[in-house]
Design a protein around this motif. Sequence first.
Motif, short mmCIF file in Angstrom:
data_model
loop_
_atom_site.label_atom_id
_atom_site.label_comp_id
_atom_site.label_asym_id
_atom_site.label_seq_id
_atom_site.Cartn_x
_atom_site.Cartn_y
_atom_site.Cartn_z
N VAL A 1 102.79 35.32 63.74
CA VAL A 1 102.15 36.62 63.94
C VAL A 1 102.33 37.53 62.72
N ALA A 2 102.65 36.91 61.58
CA ALA A 2 102.86 37.72 60.39
C ALA A 2 101.56 37.98 59.66
N ASN A 3 101.51 39.14 59.08
CA ASN A 3 100.40 39.45 58.20
C ASN A 3 100.88 39.15 56.78
N PRO A 4 100.27 38.17 56.09
CA PRO A 4 100.79 37.77 54.78
C PRO A 4 100.79 38.89 53.75
N ASN A 5 99.95 39.90 53.96
CA ASN A 5 99.91 40.99 52.99
C ASN A 5 101.25 41.68 52.84
N GLU A 6 102.01 41.67 53.91
CA GLU A 6 103.31 42.34 53.85
C GLU A 6 104.27 41.56 52.96
N ILE A 7 104.15 40.24 52.96
CA ILE A 7 105.03 39.43 52.11
C ILE A 7 104.60 39.63 50.65
N VAL A 8 103.30 39.70 50.45
CA VAL A 8 102.77 39.95 49.10
C VAL A 8 103.33 41.27 48.58
N GLU A 9 103.37 42.22 49.48
CA GLU A 9 103.84 43.54 49.08
C GLU A 9 105.30 43.50 48.62
N ALA A 10 106.12 42.73 49.34
CA ALA A 10 107.53 42.62 48.95
C ALA A 10 107.65 41.96 47.57
N LEU A 11 106.80 40.95 47.32
CA LEU A 11 106.87 40.26 46.02
C LEU A 11 106.38 41.14 44.89
N ALA A 12 105.60 42.14 45.24
CA ALA A 12 104.98 42.97 44.21
C ALA A 12 105.77 44.23 43.88
N THR A 13 106.99 44.31 44.38
CA THR A 13 107.80 45.49 44.05
C THR A 13 108.35 45.33 42.63
#
Length: 328
Positions: free
Chosen positions: A96-108
């Motif tokens: 149920v994860a939205n992958p955009n949130e993981i992308v966001e963590a990688l993009a910090t």
Amino acid sequence: MNKPVEVYILSGFLGSGKTTVLKRIVDECKKRDQKLGIILNELGDTNVENHLFEDEKMYELLNGCICCSIQDDLKMTLNQFVENPVDVLLIEGTGVANPNEIVEALATPEFIDRFSLLSIISLVDASNYLDYQSIFSSSKEIRTLLKEQITSASLIILNKTDLVSDKKLDKINLQINKLITHDVPVVQSSFGEVPADVLLQTRIRTLKLSEEPKTCGCSSTCDHDHSHDHVNHAAIKAIKLEDLPVVEKKIFEKWLKELPNDVLRGKGIIQFKDDSALYSFQFASKKLAVDKVEGTTSQKPIMILIGNSLNVEEIRASYEKTFLQLSR
Ligand SMILES: Nc1nc2c(ncn2[C@@H]2O[C@H](COP(=O)(O)OP(=O)(O)OP(=O)(O)O)[C@@H](O)[C@H]2O)c(=O)[nH]1
């Protein structure tokens, strides 16, 4: 500075085939002599699949979704890979994860030069897609989530094609193609059998941060402000049943199949009557698959059920009636 760690994110709804594809990627990376890291995220507090990746440098993020309530855990884990880099990092989100949130963590700023996101691979379960899109048999949360998983992908694997007719497949393909705006390939597969070069192709060259910070609607445990737009999936819960008795396989299978349709996924470790071995089981698309756990394991029989607005009491009562009373 070391070469950035190459990252693949695996996304897709519950039971769509993420772990199946993950295993394929692991095998391929091993063939290529690449040093691998894996981050597995589970909604419940137990991962029943860790025996599959015993040789890998694996981190399990449990009890929440890395896309919201345990973002900090994800960052801490990413830091481990900054300190001890690998060649390839595979991140499998919960169903149920939205992958955009993981992308966001990688993009910090702390991670952007350390990790290079190569692809977001989203699995779509062909056997359930039309039901999950139906307003009669699904919820708005599920429909929104599926849409997000599709629209954020750089590769879509339409999996479980063995379970549907060609006519249905055409219909699903049409619907998916209406959702994707970019040139995102949709490959069909059964058991994630996609050629390695297609699977591992670099499809993303730069990370993009979303523009406007919005307030998160994840859950009560998530009070931070960050830029994403996703569904409140708090209604999707995991139930854990422990101390399972030895069961009869037929009764177990029948019980699973008769669970309410809100139960979208089951998995765990089980012991069957007249058999001393332990089996890992997967219940997805209303189908049960069991696999003998080889070698020694410290795992005990356990069952995780995941679903939408589950009636926990009803499920527990039915479980106790079927298994506990019978075994007394
Ligand atoms: N019939 C069929 N079964 C499949 C296929 N792909 C995977 N499965 C089975 O479906 C079940 C779920 O597959 P997983 O790879 O664990 O799915 P997942 O997306 O990781 O599931 P979650 O843990 O819920 O996120 C397993 O029993 C798989 O063997 C397929 O193409 N066809």
